[in-house]
Write an enzyme that holds these catalytic residues in place. Structure first.
Site, PDB file in Angstrom:
ATOM      1  N   HIS A  25       0.862  -1.182   0.000  1.00 30.19           N
ATOM      2  CA  HIS A  25       0.000   0.000   0.000  1.00 30.19           C
ATOM      3  C   HIS A  25       0.903   1.237   0.000  1.00 30.19           C
ATOM      4  O   HIS A  25       2.141   1.109  -0.016  1.00 30.19           O
ATOM      5  CB  HIS A  25      -0.953  -0.021   1.196  1.00 30.19           C
ATOM      6  N   HIS A  28       3.961   1.305   2.337  1.00 31.46           N
ATOM      7  CA  HIS A  28       5.136   0.592   1.827  1.00 31.46           C
ATOM      8  C   HIS A  28       5.828   1.421   0.731  1.00 31.46           C
ATOM      9  O   HIS A  28       7.054   1.497   0.668  1.00 31.46           O
ATOM     10  CB  HIS A  28       4.728  -0.747   1.202  1.00 31.46           C
ATOM     11  N   GLN A  52       6.622 -15.288  12.447  1.00 30.34           N
ATOM     12  CA  GLN A  52       6.214 -14.142  13.250  1.00 30.34           C
ATOM     13  C   GLN A  52       4.705 -14.076  13.490  1.00 30.34           C
ATOM     14  O   GLN A  52       4.220 -13.130  14.092  1.00 30.34           O
ATOM     15  CB  GLN A  52       6.720 -12.840  12.626  1.00 30.34           C
ATOM     16  N   LYS A 140       5.391   2.921  11.884  1.00 35.55           N
ATOM     17  CA  LYS A 140       4.105   2.284  12.201  1.00 35.55           C
ATOM     18  C   LYS A 140       4.331   1.107  13.146  1.00 35.55           C
ATOM     19  O   LYS A 140       3.551   0.844  14.046  1.00 35.55           O
ATOM     20  CB  LYS A 140       3.464   1.828  10.884  1.00 35.55           C
ATOM     21  N   SER A 177      -1.848  -3.473   5.723  1.00 35.53           N
ATOM     22  CA  SER A 177      -2.358  -4.543   4.857  1.00 35.53           C
ATOM     23  C   SER A 177      -3.577  -5.206   5.475  1.00 35.53           C
ATOM     24  O   SER A 177      -4.382  -5.813   4.777  1.00 35.53           O
ATOM     25  CB  SER A 177      -1.269  -5.595   4.637  1.00 35.53           C
TER      26      SER A 177
HETATM   27  P1  AMP Z   1       4.573  -5.240   6.612  1.00 33.48           P
HETATM   28  O1  AMP Z   1       4.408  -5.603   5.179  1.00 33.48           O
HETATM   29  O2  AMP Z   1       3.304  -4.907   7.311  1.00 33.48           O
HETATM   30  O3  AMP Z   1       5.438  -6.219   7.358  1.00 33.48           O
HETATM   31  O4  AMP Z   1       5.381  -3.875   6.623  1.00 33.48           O
HETATM   32  C1  AMP Z   1       6.580  -3.729   5.923  1.00 33.48           C
HETATM   33  C2  AMP Z   1       7.199  -2.397   6.291  1.00 33.48           C
HETATM   34  O5  AMP Z   1       6.295  -1.354   5.948  1.00 33.48           O
HETATM   35  C3  AMP Z   1       7.476  -2.283   7.800  1.00 33.48           C
HETATM   36  O6  AMP Z   1       8.712  -1.616   7.983  1.00 33.48           O
HETATM   37  C4  AMP Z   1       6.328  -1.429   8.260  1.00 33.48           C
HETATM   38  O7  AMP Z   1       6.623  -0.678   9.432  1.00 33.48           O
HETATM   39  C5  AMP Z   1       6.110  -0.528   7.074  1.00 33.48           C
HETATM   40  N1  AMP Z   1       4.757   0.031   7.073  1.00 33.48           N
HETATM   41  C6  AMP Z   1       3.580  -0.632   7.227  1.00 33.48           C
HETATM   42  N2  AMP Z   1       2.548   0.222   7.234  1.00 33.48           N
HETATM   43  C7  AMP Z   1       3.081   1.463   7.079  1.00 33.48           C
HETATM   44  C8  AMP Z   1       2.524   2.780   7.011  1.00 33.48           C
HETATM   45  N3  AMP Z   1       1.218   2.997   7.113  1.00 33.48           N
HETATM   46  N4  AMP Z   1       3.375   3.818   6.850  1.00 33.48           N
HETATM   47  C9  AMP Z   1       4.716   3.625   6.762  1.00 33.48           C
HETATM   48  N5  AMP Z   1       5.298   2.414   6.821  1.00 33.48           N
HETATM   49  C10 AMP Z   1       4.492   1.342   6.972  1.00 33.48           C
END
Ligand code: AMP
Length: 271
Positions: A25, A28, A52, A140, A177
């Protein structure tokens, strides 16, 4: 991935890595765009890491949107997507776990047994394979960012960890997500997280120093949303994540709230 990183490194190029679990999104993409500007070769990893997840249902329901993700990566100038399979990451006999003590115990760590060990273990492997000079993470997941920064320093991983601000929907909900799982009613009430953080910050900036007072006021905001169930709401030292009784230095409020079967987290600086 090893061979590719070695080749890029031997050409004298700087590698950036953005680790993700896919279902990309705009949050990311903000990390990807930042990383793009800092490096010659940009790797995005997409791996839904079973280590995890503390609930099988959450792992099974986690959105997987490979086509859209790879299109977004091309549009944003990503040089390589590293998307290993689960058996290649954790073959039979896999026995190593990376644990960061202390920082992983409170907040999400107290409610998701094994979660951060799963995160640090996979991130150590991703760093080992992609050999990045810099790695970009979102605030986040503030506790995760702190833990990974600690791990990187403690294990002499020769790279810079960069934390970037949380991207939000127009109404303030942190992009995630998992937001796709929310019903329209839950989506509307999910705003209680942002509102609770706003309430806490407003009090802190107005001079309130007593953390219990701030937490009570923020919790009341969440209680005002009938579909929301609070898992935790904590005010911690922004650096070492220790729970605070008074606001004396930089502090962060962090929270996890369930809306139906969806668990949302959010956090923000209070001062
Ligand atoms: P995830 O796919 O949820 O494991 O997230 C991958 C990376 O994207 C991690 O470093 C999260 O902290 C970052 N992330 C997730 N959501 C956001 C957001 N809304 N704004 C900025 N970074 C994000």
């Amino acid at each position: 991935m090893h061979a590719l990183s070695d080749e890029v490194r031997s050409a004298g190029k700087r590698i950036a890595l953005v680790p993700t679990m896919g279902a990309l999104h705009a949050g990311h993409l903000s990390l990807i765009d930042h990383a793009r500007a800092q490096a010659d070769f940009l790797v995005v990893s997409i791996f839904v890491n079973p280590l995890q997840f503390d609930r099988d249902a959450d792992l099974d329901a986690y959105p997987r949107t490979w086509e859209a993700d790879s299109a977004l990566c091309s549009e944003h100038g990503v040089d390589a997507i590293y998307a290993p399979t689960v058996p290649s990451m954790y073959p039979q006999g896999f026995a190593t776990k990376v644990t960061v003590a202390g920082l992983g115990q409170g907040l999400c760590g107290a409610h998701r047994p094994g979660h951060f060990d799963g995160v640090t273990t996979v991130v150590a492997k991703l760093f080992g394979a992609a050999k990045p000079h810099i790695a970009v993470f979102g605030q986040k997941d503030y506790q995760q960012l702190k833990i990974i920064t600690r791990m990187t320093a403690d294990l002499d991983m020769d790279l810079e960890v960069i934390g970037r601000p949380t991207l939000r929907e127009a109404d303030g909900l942190a992009m995630s997500s998992r937001n796709v799982h929310l019903s329209p009613e839950e989506r509307a009430q999910a705003l209680c997280l942002r509102r609770a953080l706003d309430k806490a910050r407003e009090l802190a900036q107005g001079g309130e120093r007593d953390v219990e007072t701030i937490k009570t006021a923020a919790a009341q905001v969440v209680e005002g949303a009938p579909l929301a169930r609070m898992e935790y709401l904590e005010v911690v030292d922004a650096d070492n994540l220790a729970p605070l009784a008074r606001l004396d230095g930089p502090a962060r409020m962090a929270m996890a709230v369930w809306l139906g079967t969806t668990r949302l987290i959010d956090n923000d600086a209070l001062n």
